[in-house]
Design an enzyme around this catalytic site. Sequence first.
Site, short mmCIF file in Angstrom:
data_model
loop_
_atom_site.label_atom_id
_atom_site.label_comp_id
_atom_site.label_asym_id
_atom_site.label_seq_id
_atom_site.Cartn_x
_atom_site.Cartn_y
_atom_site.Cartn_z
N VAL A 22 1.39 -1.46 -0.20
CA VAL A 22 0.05 -0.47 0.10
C VAL A 22 1.19 1.90 0.36
O VAL A 22 1.52 1.57 1.05
CB VAL A 22 -0.45 0.15 1.31
CG1 VAL A 22 -1.70 1.53 1.50
CG2 VAL A 22 -1.92 -1.50 1.33
N GLY A 35 3.08 2.65 -2.16
CA GLY A 35 4.44 2.05 -3.33
C GLY A 35 5.41 2.31 -1.73
O GLY A 35 5.64 1.97 -1.04
N GLY A 72 5.81 2.66 -14.91
CA GLY A 72 5.25 1.54 -14.48
C GLY A 72 4.99 1.61 -13.56
O GLY A 72 4.97 0.99 -12.38
N LYS A 122 -6.54 -3.07 -1.52
CA LYS A 122 -5.80 -1.98 -0.69
C LYS A 122 -6.23 -1.14 0.83
O LYS A 122 -5.36 -0.67 1.67
CB LYS A 122 -5.32 -0.58 -1.14
CG LYS A 122 -4.07 -0.79 -2.09
CD LYS A 122 -3.16 0.12 -2.97
CE LYS A 122 -2.35 -0.20 -3.86
NZ LYS A 122 -1.98 1.08 -4.86
N1 HSE Z 1 -0.50 -0.09 -10.03
C1 HSE Z 1 -0.81 0.39 -8.30
C2 HSE Z 1 -1.01 1.53 -8.08
C3 HSE Z 1 0.86 0.20 -7.65
O1 HSE Z 1 -1.21 2.08 -9.29
O2 HSE Z 1 -0.52 2.50 -7.49
C4 HSE Z 1 1.47 0.42 -6.65
O3 HSE Z 1 0.30 0.00 -5.89
#
Ligand code: HSE
Length: 365
Positions: free
Chosen positions: A176, A178, A231, A249
């Site tokens: 949760v 990053g 990414g 999340k």
């Molecule tokens: N795909 C997710 C986002 C990555 O964009 O928040 C991080 O959990």
Amino acid sequence: MLYRQEYTEKAWATTLPKASKDHVGSSAPMRVVLAGFGVVGRSFFELLRDKTPELASRYGFVPRVVAIVDSTGYAFDEKGLDLARILRAKAKTGKVGPAADRPVKDIISRTEADVLVEATPTNFRSGEPGLSHVRAAFISKKHVVTCNKGPLGIAFQALNELARHNGVQFRYSGAVGGGTPILDFGKTCSTGDDVTKITGILNGTCNFILTRMEQDHLDFRDALGLAQKEGYAEKDPTLDVNGYDSAVKISIIANHLKISRATVAEVKTKGIQAVSSAEVSDALAKGKAVRLVATADNELTVEPVVIPRDDPLCVSGPYNAVKFHCRSSGPKVIVGKGAGGPETASSMLRDLIEIRGSMDGTTKK
Ligand code: HSE
């Protein structure tokens, strides 16, 4: 030969699991198995390569990656893999090593190591293969650090129970926010106070898309393409835009703070696919913004909401923001970049350092 010690039956014979607490003393290396070598797994590996001297001098922490396995191959060296060499091999051949001849969960069980770092792609339906990897690690007495949301969204309570039962730690800060320590912040808010409600922007990809639609007048598809290039998006980006990523999340936060035991399937979820450029412009003209908001209250929900631009939750780009509403001390907000390989890898390294520290009492458990 590419690797000092290849994956062989002889190697297996000497890699039976052993309780980690027995062999991680203050100066002993921490042996790590890494599963998954995508954007986050590779970033984590690079971070270890770059920070190894600093980790030793600052924390007395000597991580040693003894095995790495991903969908393309496997590499093993009980003395510790040459990180720079593996990265070069992956860049050149697309593989970390030869294909494994047995399931990854068996590799995890049978490799003598202290910690599994699990970074395979999130599967919101079955949690696999991450779920089996995490279970195999606990049963073979390994701590787990993961950013994989699938196992947590599906089996949060059961996995925590399994970790407790086996006397090992389970850490998932990178799942949760990053690199933003949303779970730790929420835990601190809920210690000595009651968190009565949580509202948050939890998906960097959706927030990036909505912001680019708003600021650069990009259409939805182009904005999503950019998020993938950066990414931020999941391997299957529909999981971002349909709200599942935010749903998992909010369920992880709510379970972590013990305010709900809901799984991801119980979160009422609506994504941003139907948000039009006209709605975004209309909100902007009124001094507001469309954001994908996750809420944990009497129930857990995820839906696009029009919010005032001066609301602390109204962050731009791949940022996350979470407001913890506390009974005695009022609302508190944490903001930070919510997606990206290096950011998430930094959370995983933090978890690893915390595990290491809790073993010799230098950081809190
Ligand atoms: N795909 C997710 C986002 C990555 O964009 O928040 C991080 O959990």
